[in-house]
Every structure is written in structure tokens, then in C-alpha cells.
Enzyme design. Sequence first.
Site, PDB file in Angstrom:
ATOM      1  N   LYS A  58       0.833  -1.202   0.000  1.00  0.00           N
ATOM      2  CA  LYS A  58       0.000   0.000   0.000  1.00  0.00           C
ATOM      3  C   LYS A  58       0.872   1.258   0.000  1.00  0.00           C
ATOM      4  O   LYS A  58       2.091   1.181   0.237  1.00  0.00           O
ATOM      5  CB  LYS A  58      -0.913  -0.048   1.236  1.00  0.00           C
ATOM      6  CG  LYS A  58      -1.894  -1.231   1.229  1.00  0.00           C
ATOM      7  CD  LYS A  58      -2.803  -1.196   2.464  1.00  0.00           C
ATOM      8  CE  LYS A  58      -3.790  -2.346   2.459  1.00  0.00           C
ATOM      9  NZ  LYS A  58      -4.779  -2.242   3.583  1.00  0.00           N
ATOM     10  N   TYR A  77     -12.239  -3.022  -3.812  1.00  0.00           N
ATOM     11  CA  TYR A  77     -12.778  -2.980  -2.443  1.00  0.00           C
ATOM     12  C   TYR A  77     -14.314  -2.989  -2.415  1.00  0.00           C
ATOM     13  O   TYR A  77     -14.898  -2.542  -1.414  1.00  0.00           O
ATOM     14  CB  TYR A  77     -12.238  -1.768  -1.695  1.00  0.00           C
ATOM     15  CG  TYR A  77     -10.812  -1.945  -1.188  1.00  0.00           C
ATOM     16  CD1 TYR A  77     -10.477  -3.003  -0.326  1.00  0.00           C
ATOM     17  CD2 TYR A  77      -9.806  -1.064  -1.542  1.00  0.00           C
ATOM     18  CE1 TYR A  77      -9.183  -3.171   0.149  1.00  0.00           C
ATOM     19  CE2 TYR A  77      -8.502  -1.224  -1.066  1.00  0.00           C
ATOM     20  CZ  TYR A  77      -8.200  -2.279  -0.221  1.00  0.00           C
ATOM     21  OH  TYR A  77      -6.913  -2.435   0.259  1.00  0.00           O
ATOM     22  N   HIS A 136      -1.885  -5.606   1.480  1.00  0.00           N
ATOM     23  CA  HIS A 136      -3.138  -6.338   1.244  1.00  0.00           C
ATOM     24  C   HIS A 136      -2.770  -7.736   0.770  1.00  0.00           C
ATOM     25  O   HIS A 136      -1.797  -7.897   0.032  1.00  0.00           O
ATOM     26  CB  HIS A 136      -3.953  -5.643   0.142  1.00  0.00           C
ATOM     27  CG  HIS A 136      -5.039  -6.520  -0.421  1.00  0.00           C
ATOM     28  ND1 HIS A 136      -6.293  -6.595   0.155  1.00  0.00           N
ATOM     29  CD2 HIS A 136      -5.047  -7.400  -1.463  1.00  0.00           C
ATOM     30  CE1 HIS A 136      -7.024  -7.484  -0.525  1.00  0.00           C
ATOM     31  NE2 HIS A 136      -6.295  -7.978  -1.513  1.00  0.00           N
ATOM     32  N   GLU A 191      -9.213 -10.524  -7.899  1.00  0.00           N
ATOM     33  CA  GLU A 191      -8.296  -9.405  -7.677  1.00  0.00           C
ATOM     34  C   GLU A 191      -7.120  -9.418  -8.664  1.00  0.00           C
ATOM     35  O   GLU A 191      -6.686  -8.369  -9.129  1.00  0.00           O
ATOM     36  CB  GLU A 191      -7.785  -9.449  -6.235  1.00  0.00           C
ATOM     37  CG  GLU A 191      -8.904  -9.178  -5.219  1.00  0.00           C
ATOM     38  CD  GLU A 191      -8.486  -9.403  -3.773  1.00  0.00           C
ATOM     39  OE1 GLU A 191      -7.326  -9.812  -3.523  1.00  0.00           O
ATOM     40  OE2 GLU A 191      -9.322  -9.152  -2.882  1.00  0.00           O
ATOM     41  N   ASN A 203      -1.790  -0.245   7.032  1.00  0.00           N
ATOM     42  CA  ASN A 203      -1.175  -1.498   7.487  1.00  0.00           C
ATOM     43  C   ASN A 203      -0.300  -2.176   6.429  1.00  0.00           C
ATOM     44  O   ASN A 203      -0.203  -3.398   6.397  1.00  0.00           O
ATOM     45  CB  ASN A 203      -2.259  -2.439   8.014  1.00  0.00           C
ATOM     46  CG  ASN A 203      -3.358  -2.681   6.996  1.00  0.00           C
ATOM     47  OD1 ASN A 203      -3.219  -2.281   5.833  1.00  0.00           O
ATOM     48  ND2 ASN A 203      -4.424  -3.338   7.395  1.00  0.00           N
TER      49      ASN A 203
HETATM   50  P1  IDP Z   1      -7.571  -7.134   5.477  1.00  0.00           P
HETATM   51  O1  IDP Z   1      -6.739  -6.125   4.709  1.00  0.00           O
HETATM   52  O2  IDP Z   1      -6.842  -7.621   6.692  1.00  0.00           O
HETATM   53  O3  IDP Z   1      -8.133  -8.245   4.619  1.00  0.00           O
HETATM   54  P2  IDP Z   1     -10.249  -5.975   5.431  1.00  0.00           P
HETATM   55  O4  IDP Z   1     -11.289  -6.235   6.477  1.00  0.00           O
HETATM   56  O5  IDP Z   1     -10.414  -6.615   4.098  1.00  0.00           O
HETATM   57  O6  IDP Z   1      -8.826  -6.325   6.079  1.00  0.00           O
HETATM   58  O7  IDP Z   1     -10.189  -4.386   5.265  1.00  0.00           O
HETATM   59  C1  IDP Z   1      -9.524  -3.789   4.160  1.00  0.00           C
HETATM   60  C2  IDP Z   1      -8.662  -2.660   4.683  1.00  0.00           C
HETATM   61  O8  IDP Z   1      -9.511  -1.635   5.233  1.00  0.00           O
HETATM   62  C3  IDP Z   1      -7.728  -3.041   5.831  1.00  0.00           C
HETATM   63  O9  IDP Z   1      -6.522  -3.617   5.408  1.00  0.00           O
HETATM   64  C4  IDP Z   1      -7.518  -1.708   6.494  1.00  0.00           C
HETATM   65  O10 IDP Z   1      -6.601  -0.891   5.759  1.00  0.00           O
HETATM   66  C5  IDP Z   1      -8.905  -1.066   6.393  1.00  0.00           C
HETATM   67  N1  IDP Z   1      -9.773  -1.372   7.552  1.00  0.00           N
HETATM   68  C6  IDP Z   1     -10.381  -2.556   7.838  1.00  0.00           C
HETATM   69  N2  IDP Z   1     -11.108  -2.496   8.961  1.00  0.00           N
HETATM   70  C7  IDP Z   1     -10.976  -1.217   9.407  1.00  0.00           C
HETATM   71  C8  IDP Z   1     -11.517  -0.512  10.549  1.00  0.00           C
HETATM   72  O11 IDP Z   1     -12.276  -1.041  11.362  1.00  0.00           O
HETATM   73  N3  IDP Z   1     -11.141   0.791  10.686  1.00  0.00           N
HETATM   74  C9  IDP Z   1     -10.320   1.423   9.809  1.00  0.00           C
HETATM   75  N4  IDP Z   1      -9.815   0.815   8.724  1.00  0.00           N
HETATM   76  C10 IDP Z   1     -10.121  -0.498   8.519  1.00  0.00           C
HETATM   77 MG    MG Z   2      -9.437  -8.027   2.985  1.00  0.00          MG
END
Ligand code: IDP
Ligand code: MG
Length: 139
Positions: free
Chosen positions: A11, A51, A121, A132, A118
Site C-alpha cells: 500500500k 474494495y 493487502h 483481484e 497497514n
Molecule cells: P484485510 O486487509 O486484513 O483483509 P479488510 O477487512 O479486508 O482487512 O479491510 C480492508 C482494509 O480496510 C484493511 O486492510 C484496512 O486498511 C482497512 N480497515 C479494515 N477495517 C478497518 C476498521 O475497522 N477501521 C479502519 N480501517 C479499517
Molecule cells: Mg481483505
Amino acid sequence: MSNEKTLVLIKPDGVRRGLVGEVISRIESKGYLIEQSRMFTADRALLEDHYAEHKDKPFYEPLVEFMMSGPIVAIVASGNRVIEGFRSLAGATDPTLAAPGTIRGDLARDQGTKVVQNIVHGSDSSESAVREIAIFFPK
Ligand code: IDP
Ligand code: MG
């Protein structure tokens, strides 16, 4: 399936912080193969497609804006069980709680932003991986 593939994204925070080599090194050190990679700045249409499952979440718009904020590196990595294997390398979504030893646990923290930044992805299922990879590496 021995040649399973997953989509990894480094990212914009990972690229900005100079962690491209570190992330690729962890994937390769684990024994997975980097099959394809591409650095570019994604546009809104591509990210909304990628997304789509999060469209109704409160962090959706901040997520799309964050992902457009700079270059990303899209990677196709392969190997037996690479989908779950990369998710394990990445660690939990929330970097505050991600285990030390994981990419997110070692390299990221909560910055207090609306969307959690974070670093990476990784596809979460074989269906997601196929979908994807087609978005980021159209034939
Ligand atoms: P993942 O990346 O671990 O699969 P997902 O639930 O698919 O997590 O969420 C996509 C991205 O959205 C996450 O990597 C993170 O950057 C962001 N995200 C997910 N949940 C939250 C939240 O509760 N608050 C803020 N950002 C979130
Ligand atoms: Mg995800």
C-alpha cells in the site's frame, strides 16, 4: 493445488516508507515465488472494484482515498497454500494487535487515521485471488 496464486498489494504507506524490498524479501524468504509485479498509482475506479465488498463500511471512502494517495506495488505471488500463507505473514488487520514477527506487527502501528494503514493487502480466498488478480493484471 501447488501453483496457487494470491494478489499482494504494498500500500502507499509501505512504498512511502521504503518497505518494498522488506515486504518482497519476506515473501521470498518464506519460499513463495514473485510471479509478476507492477508499481503504479491506482485510480478510483480500480480501487472501487477491488474494495467492492467494503462499500457500506464507514472506512470505505478513507480507504479508497488512502489507496490513491501514492504509488502502490501489485504483486502476484505463488506457491502451495500461498493465500493463507501470505495472510499469516501479513498478520492481523489492526497493526496494534498484529503479532510481532508479522509484516503488520513489525512494521506498522495505528496512526490515528480514519483508515488503518497497514502496509499490505493479501487476497483472503481463492475466489478473491482470481477476481483481484484480474483487476490488477488484466490480460
Ligand atoms: P484485510 O486487509 O486484513 O483483509 P479488510 O477487512 O479486508 O482487512 O479491510 C480492508 C482494509 O480496510 C484493511 O486492510 C484496512 O486498511 C482497512 N480497515 C479494515 N477495517 C478497518 C476498521 O475497522 N477501521 C479502519 N480501517 C479499517
Ligand atoms: Mg481483505
